[in-house]
Write an enzyme that holds these catalytic residues in place. Sequence first.
Site, mmCIF file in Angstrom:
data_model
loop_
_atom_site.group_PDB
_atom_site.id
_atom_site.type_symbol
_atom_site.label_atom_id
_atom_site.label_comp_id
_atom_site.label_asym_id
_atom_site.label_seq_id
_atom_site.Cartn_x
_atom_site.Cartn_y
_atom_site.Cartn_z
ATOM 1 N N ASP A 154 -10.553 -9.069 7.855
ATOM 2 C CA ASP A 154 -11.978 -8.916 7.532
ATOM 3 C C ASP A 154 -12.652 -10.273 7.433
ATOM 4 O O ASP A 154 -13.799 -10.453 7.859
ATOM 5 C CB ASP A 154 -12.159 -8.151 6.214
ATOM 6 C CG ASP A 154 -12.130 -6.645 6.423
ATOM 7 O OD1 ASP A 154 -11.923 -6.211 7.575
ATOM 8 O OD2 ASP A 154 -12.293 -5.900 5.451
ATOM 9 N N TYR B 64 0.818 -1.211 0.000
ATOM 10 C CA TYR B 64 0.000 0.000 0.000
ATOM 11 C C TYR B 64 0.854 1.264 0.000
ATOM 12 O O TYR B 64 0.349 2.359 -0.230
ATOM 13 C CB TYR B 64 -0.935 0.035 1.221
ATOM 14 C CG TYR B 64 -2.035 -1.014 1.194
ATOM 15 C CD1 TYR B 64 -2.345 -1.710 0.031
ATOM 16 C CD2 TYR B 64 -2.785 -1.290 2.328
ATOM 17 C CE1 TYR B 64 -3.342 -2.662 0.006
ATOM 18 C CE2 TYR B 64 -3.783 -2.248 2.313
ATOM 19 C CZ TYR B 64 -4.062 -2.930 1.152
ATOM 20 O OH TYR B 64 -5.064 -3.873 1.135
ATOM 21 N N LYS C 208 3.648 -15.277 1.547
ATOM 22 C CA LYS C 208 3.650 -16.113 0.340
ATOM 23 C C LYS C 208 5.110 -16.329 -0.049
ATOM 24 O O LYS C 208 5.569 -15.873 -1.111
ATOM 25 C CB LYS C 208 2.874 -15.408 -0.788
ATOM 26 C CG LYS C 208 1.377 -15.329 -0.538
ATOM 27 C CD LYS C 208 0.646 -16.583 -0.931
ATOM 28 C CE LYS C 208 0.592 -16.741 -2.423
ATOM 29 N NZ LYS C 208 -0.021 -18.038 -2.821
ATOM 30 N N ASP D 126 -2.604 -17.876 1.459
ATOM 31 C CA ASP D 126 -3.807 -18.420 0.819
ATOM 32 C C ASP D 126 -4.322 -19.639 1.591
ATOM 33 O O ASP D 126 -5.528 -19.800 1.815
ATOM 34 C CB ASP D 126 -3.565 -18.751 -0.663
ATOM 35 C CG ASP D 126 -2.300 -19.559 -0.903
ATOM 36 O OD1 ASP D 126 -1.459 -19.650 0.010
ATOM 37 O OD2 ASP D 126 -2.144 -20.105 -2.013
ATOM 38 N N ASP E 156 -5.121 -7.104 5.750
ATOM 39 C CA ASP E 156 -6.357 -6.392 5.434
ATOM 40 C C ASP E 156 -7.452 -7.406 5.108
ATOM 41 O O ASP E 156 -8.582 -7.362 5.629
ATOM 42 C CB ASP E 156 -6.070 -5.483 4.225
ATOM 43 C CG ASP E 156 -7.146 -4.454 3.988
ATOM 44 O OD1 ASP E 156 -8.122 -4.438 4.748
ATOM 45 O OD2 ASP E 156 -7.015 -3.679 3.027
#
Length: 368
Positions: free
Chosen positions: A252, A142, A192, A224, A248
């Site tokens: 959620d 980000y 990852k 994942d 993020d």
Amino acid sequence: MSNPSLLILAGDGIGPEVMDQVKRIIGWFGYKRDMSFDVSEDLVGGAAYDKHGVPLHDDTMAKAQEVDAVLLGAVGGPAYDDLDFSVKPERGLLRLRKEMDLFANLRPAQCFDALADFSSLKKELVTGLDIMIVRELTSGVYFGEPRGIHIEDNMRVGINTQRYTEAEIERGARAAFEMAMKRGKKLCSMEKANVMESGILWRDVVTEVHADYPEVELSHMYADNGAMQLVRAPKQFDVIYTDNLFGDILSDCAAMLTGSLGMLPSASLGSPMANGRPKAMYEPVHGSAPDITGQEKANPIACILSFAMALRYSFDLGDEATRLEAAIETVLANGARTGDLMGPEGGTPLSTSQMGDVILEALDASIL
Ligand code: NAD
């Protein structure tokens, strides 16, 4: 010793409504537990824009840097949607996070037994669930450079860069290990490393930091697979440490295991100040909920649980945080519900202040 200091920034929409209930709870700790806080209040978001023309005044920023903890309600609303990007209410929030350098975002996913039916998962998978996700908040894709949309060979190309220094990974890892030490002593780091160099570095640095926390059981998981495991068997986790982007999404995802937005607190922590307390801001996950603003329908529990996190992580009052969380557990078990928590069986929802009333009653009962 001086009282712990708290800056309340109630913000916009339902922010002030839910914060009113938190103020009553803070008052209760003062009267009934002899724990006084030096509380000051100021404006953020649209409310600050209305008064000062900016979503966070410099004086407010300076105050936030001085206090032991900031407690924020919510910012934003339709009245501010057309403002220039630079003065949108959310910029006030981002400025606080950036200038306080709040690099560790703590997102608990805790399922209150009485609300297990609200989860999208089967009841037995979430009953007793208590996970803490520590998300790195100030770096990663980000923020990484280069970024932007460029023209290459007559074609638009969108670019973002995942970039982490070992120092950034390490400080977040220490926050996560410290958290694990205060909880179940289990930490799962997610990245990852199979396809990203930043993931390989992440795994290496977390493994190195582990040497300072030998009591904590460390595991590594590809993010994942982490997402799959969160919805397959979430109770296997205690603390999860992950980067800004994966955090993020995963936080959620974990939040929805527990039901309503009105129940979710969060904390963002930075480096220790001179008094040893970390820079800290506590805030509910939900926004300003313009659709129910001013109607006494908002659930104040997310904001009250955010204050409970402040008790635990800023003020070293873990027992009192547990008392407050237990009071909330009790009222939910007794059937107290705001509108967002009403099941298909219906009933009469409590108003925001009625939910505050019953929580205060449960707190009173806890000291009888
Ligand atoms: P929202 O979280 O405000 O609302 C989403 C839905 O959840 C709405 O139906 C709302 O009524 C409900 N809800 C949220 N909190 C609730 C509570 N405590 N009790 C009962 N119901 C609750 O998200 P949104 O509608 O996407 O955004 C509204 C505004 O809030 C926008 O301006 C957005 O930019 C802003 N926002 C701010 C923050 C923040 O301050 N941290 C976070 C998200 C959105």
